[in-house]
Design a protein around this motif. Structure first.
Motif, PDB file in Angstrom:
ATOM      1  N   HIS A 145       0.802  -1.234   0.000  1.00  0.00           N
ATOM      2  CA  HIS A 145       0.000   0.000   0.000  1.00  0.00           C
ATOM      3  C   HIS A 145       0.831   1.278   0.000  1.00  0.00           C
ATOM      4  CE1 HIS A 145      -3.539  -2.486   0.609  1.00  0.00           C
ATOM      5  NE2 HIS A 145      -2.914  -3.086   1.605  1.00  0.00           N
ATOM      6  N   PHE A 146       2.072   1.174  -0.436  1.00  0.00           N
ATOM      7  CA  PHE A 146       2.837   2.394  -0.667  1.00  0.00           C
ATOM      8  C   PHE A 146       2.282   3.104  -1.901  1.00  0.00           C
ATOM      9  CE2 PHE A 146       5.615   0.800   2.454  1.00  0.00           C
ATOM     10  CZ  PHE A 146       6.509   1.809   2.810  1.00  0.00           C
ATOM     11  N   LEU A 147       2.354   4.417  -1.901  1.00  0.00           N
ATOM     12  CA  LEU A 147       1.827   5.221  -3.000  1.00  0.00           C
ATOM     13  C   LEU A 147       2.989   5.826  -3.766  1.00  0.00           C
ATOM     14  CD1 LEU A 147      -0.875   6.293  -4.233  1.00  0.00           C
ATOM     15  CD2 LEU A 147      -0.529   8.348  -2.852  1.00  0.00           C
ATOM     16  N   ALA A 148       3.107   5.472  -5.065  1.00  0.00           N
ATOM     17  CA  ALA A 148       4.183   6.003  -5.905  1.00  0.00           C
ATOM     18  C   ALA A 148       3.666   7.214  -6.666  1.00  0.00           C
ATOM     19  CB  ALA A 148       4.664   4.939  -6.875  1.00  0.00           C
ATOM     20  N   LEU A 149       4.392   8.310  -6.575  1.00  0.00           N
ATOM     21  CA  LEU A 149       4.053   9.538  -7.295  1.00  0.00           C
ATOM     22  C   LEU A 149       5.128   9.821  -8.331  1.00  0.00           C
ATOM     23  CD1 LEU A 149       3.031  11.861  -4.308  1.00  0.00           C
ATOM     24  CD2 LEU A 149       1.555  10.358  -5.666  1.00  0.00           C
ATOM     25  N   GLU A 150       4.718  10.293  -9.494  1.00  0.00           N
ATOM     26  CA  GLU A 150       5.669  10.669 -10.537  1.00  0.00           C
ATOM     27  C   GLU A 150       5.092  11.851 -11.305  1.00  0.00           C
ATOM     28  OE1 GLU A 150       8.163   8.709 -14.303  1.00  0.00           O
ATOM     29  OE2 GLU A 150       6.821   7.475 -13.082  1.00  0.00           O
ATOM     30  N   ASN A 151       5.920  12.866 -11.547  1.00  0.00           N
ATOM     31  CA  ASN A 151       5.423  14.024 -12.288  1.00  0.00           C
ATOM     32  C   ASN A 151       6.165  14.171 -13.610  1.00  0.00           C
ATOM     33  OD1 ASN A 151       7.898  15.259 -11.739  1.00  0.00           O
ATOM     34  ND2 ASN A 151       7.095  16.440 -10.013  1.00  0.00           N
ATOM     35  N   GLN A 152       5.752  15.140 -14.404  1.00  0.00           N
ATOM     36  CA  GLN A 152       6.343  15.346 -15.723  1.00  0.00           C
ATOM     37  C   GLN A 152       7.641  16.144 -15.661  1.00  0.00           C
ATOM     38  OE1 GLN A 152       3.506  16.628 -18.759  1.00  0.00           O
ATOM     39  NE2 GLN A 152       1.861  15.553 -17.726  1.00  0.00           N
ATOM     40  N   LEU A 153       8.145  16.352 -14.456  1.00  0.00           N
ATOM     41  CA  LEU A 153       9.434  17.005 -14.287  1.00  0.00           C
ATOM     42  C   LEU A 153      10.529  15.985 -13.994  1.00  0.00           C
ATOM     43  CD1 LEU A 153       8.223  19.936 -12.017  1.00  0.00           C
ATOM     44  CD2 LEU A 153       8.674  20.038 -14.463  1.00  0.00           C
ATOM     45  N   GLY A 154      10.166  14.702 -13.969  1.00  0.00           N
ATOM     46  CA  GLY A 154      11.138  13.649 -13.718  1.00  0.00           C
ATOM     47  C   GLY A 154      11.290  13.282 -12.257  1.00  0.00           C
ATOM     48  N   SER A 155      10.479  13.868 -11.362  1.00  0.00           N
ATOM     49  CA  SER A 155      10.575  13.563  -9.933  1.00  0.00           C
ATOM     50  C   SER A 155       9.714  12.363  -9.579  1.00  0.00           C
ATOM     51  CB  SER A 155      10.130  14.767  -9.096  1.00  0.00           C
ATOM     52  OG  SER A 155      10.971  15.874  -9.319  1.00  0.00           O
ATOM     53  N   LYS A 156      10.221  11.532  -8.643  1.00  0.00           N
ATOM     54  CA  LYS A 156       9.485  10.371  -8.155  1.00  0.00           C
ATOM     55  C   LYS A 156       9.541  10.364  -6.636  1.00  0.00           C
ATOM     56  CE  LYS A 156      10.611   7.542 -12.220  1.00  0.00           C
ATOM     57  NZ  LYS A 156      11.207   6.273 -12.707  1.00  0.00           N
ATOM     58  N   LEU A 157       8.475   9.860  -6.027  1.00  0.00           N
ATOM     59  CA  LEU A 157       8.412   9.799  -4.570  1.00  0.00           C
ATOM     60  C   LEU A 157       7.475   8.675  -4.172  1.00  0.00           C
ATOM     61  CD1 LEU A 157       9.142  11.141  -1.803  1.00  0.00           C
ATOM     62  CD2 LEU A 157       7.085  12.544  -2.092  1.00  0.00           C
ATOM     63  N   GLU A 158       7.856   7.920  -3.138  1.00  0.00           N
ATOM     64  CA  GLU A 158       6.987   6.892  -2.577  1.00  0.00           C
ATOM     65  C   GLU A 158       6.563   7.314  -1.182  1.00  0.00           C
ATOM     66  OE1 GLU A 158       8.526   2.938  -2.698  1.00  0.00           O
ATOM     67  OE2 GLU A 158       8.905   2.976  -4.863  1.00  0.00           O
ATOM     68  N   LEU A 159       5.251   7.242  -0.930  1.00  0.00           N
ATOM     69  CA  LEU A 159       4.701   7.599   0.374  1.00  0.00           C
ATOM     70  C   LEU A 159       4.232   6.341   1.092  1.00  0.00           C
ATOM     71  CD1 LEU A 159       2.524  10.764  -0.432  1.00  0.00           C
ATOM     72  CD2 LEU A 159       4.838  10.695   0.524  1.00  0.00           C
TER      73      LEU A 159
END
Length: 406
Positions: free
Chosen positions: A335-349
């Motif tokens: 249930h981790f949430l992966a975020l990715e934007n169009q600027l190349g940044s990624k983050l898992e919450l």
């Protein structure tokens, strides 16, 4: 090198992109939103509604995105091709966009002579098709306000070796370059007849898949796509170092790349001595240029004599963060949430931090968001509170959320 009338004739005969290239409302390019671009470069919000120049608007694909992203802005859309401008007006009308604040002008960018200057100039996929890009840059700079910003997208020649080879073959066989139908016949015949497994055929197939996903099958198989890609009458093969020199000569400076993650040396130079750390940012970028073939050049520029400062972002309890519309989210295992934007940044919450993202609506302040997450889990844990604060900071630093109002 082709001349301006040849470029005009090409885009008059085959306007690009044709109306078959749909609106794609699910794609929200960060570069289209003036307030975000200003925020990205200064970490402050613009104080006024912008006057935007869509320089080389073609058939209005970019104009539509700009109008959607900046509903109160005045937009001046300029293009060399009168037939493209007609399609641009049709595109916006079909999308239900009022043209009350949009002015369409037909003309050569190097001859642009508007009485006003602009807060934001959007010029993507244009300068590298001009016989004299330096003249185009100079004219755009003359129409940019002192604290204005300009977004440029330029081809990365390192990603176009196969396309360039096919262009050379086709142009050497083309008997009458004024006859686009002959060129299209040669292009389709060549692409169809290449042996299965040939690298050029694989490249075309992959290109076709991407274009189909992004712009639709009708566009991917259109005459306009083939003409613009393989029968192009004018295309500059300039590396980043050359464009940077031209920007210097025009009195412009690169403020930020939109895909800064792709310019990080560590991902390409693993195991090598870190000599690159002795080089400045510009030298590093030019060193890495041939290694990042997947990306074209997309950056923001401003006047060379203006100092732009970007103070560190920091969350404050009373700020009200809002999700940025171009961020994609995906639930992973555990249930981790992966975020990715169009600027190349990624983050898992982690699951306990989901609410920081999901409930960021531009109305709920950080303190409330943290309290919601904190209370659900362990309201008395200082360590958890600190972890949530770190997540809030990471969401800001990665441009997954922003504070819409200073």
């Amino acid at each position: 090198m082709s001349n301006t009338p040849s470029v005009q004739a090409q885009y008059t005969a085959c306007p690009y992109p044709p109306l078959e290239a749909g609106e794609l409302p699910h794609i929200h390019p960060p570069a289209a939103t003036w307030d975000f671009v200003h925020y990205y470069c200064s970490h402050r919000h613009a104080s006024q509604e912008p006057h935007i120049l869509d320089a080389g608007c073609g058939t209005g694909f970019s104009t539509l995105k700009l109008a959607r992203a900046n509903p109160s802005a005045k937009i001046t859309a300029v293009d060399l091709s009168p037939s493209s401008l007609k399609l641009a007006q049709q595109r916006l009308k079909a999308a239900g966009i009022s043209c009350e604040n949009i002015q369409f002008l037909q003309g050569d960018l190097t001859q642009l002579n508007q009485p006003q200057t602009f807060d934001y100039i959007y010029c993507t996929g244009v300068l590298h098709h001009m016989p004299d890009p330096a003249a185009g840059l100079a004219k755009l700079k003359a129409h940019l306000k002192p604290r204005g910003l300009m977004t440029l997208m330029l081809y990365n020649p390192h990603a176009r070796h196969e396309i360039r080879a096919l262009q050379k073959i086709l142009h050497s066989l083309w008997q009458n370059p004024a006859d686009l139908q002959e060129g299209l016949m040669l292009c389709r015949t060549l692409l169809h007849g290449l042996p299965e497994g040939h690298p050029f055929k694989r490249m075309y197939s992959q290109h076709l898949t991407v274009i189909t996903q992004e712009l639709g099958p009708a566009f991917a198989h259109s005459d306009a796509f083939l003409v613009d890609t393989y029968l192009q009458v004018c295309e500059q093969e300039w590396e980043l170092s050359r464009w940077w020199q031209e920007l210097d000569s025009a009195g412009l400076q690169i403020l930020r790349f939109f895909d800064e993650a792709s310019w990080e040396p560590g991902q390409y130079l693993k195991g090598l001595p870190d000599y690159y750390q002795e080089r400045n940012f510009r030298e590093r970028c030019c060193l890495l240029d041939p290694l990042r073939r997947a990306n074209n050049y997309l950056f923001v520029v401003g006047h060379g004599d203006q100092a732009w400062r970007r103070p560190a972002l920091a969350w404050h309890p009373t700020d009200t963060p809002c999700k940025l519309t171009w961020v994609q989210s995906q639930v992973l295992g555990d249930h981790f949430l992966a975020l990715e934007n169009q600027l190349g940044s990624k983050l898992e919450l982690a699951p306990l931090a989901h609410g920081l993202w999901e409930k960021a609506d531009g109305k709920t302040d950080w303190e409330t968001l943290i309290q919601i997450c904190h209370t659900i889990s362990n309201p008395h844990s200082t360590e958890l509170r600190q972890a949530l604060e770190r997540c809030a900071q990471q969401l800001l630093d990665g441009y997954f959320v922003w504070n819409p109002v200073d």
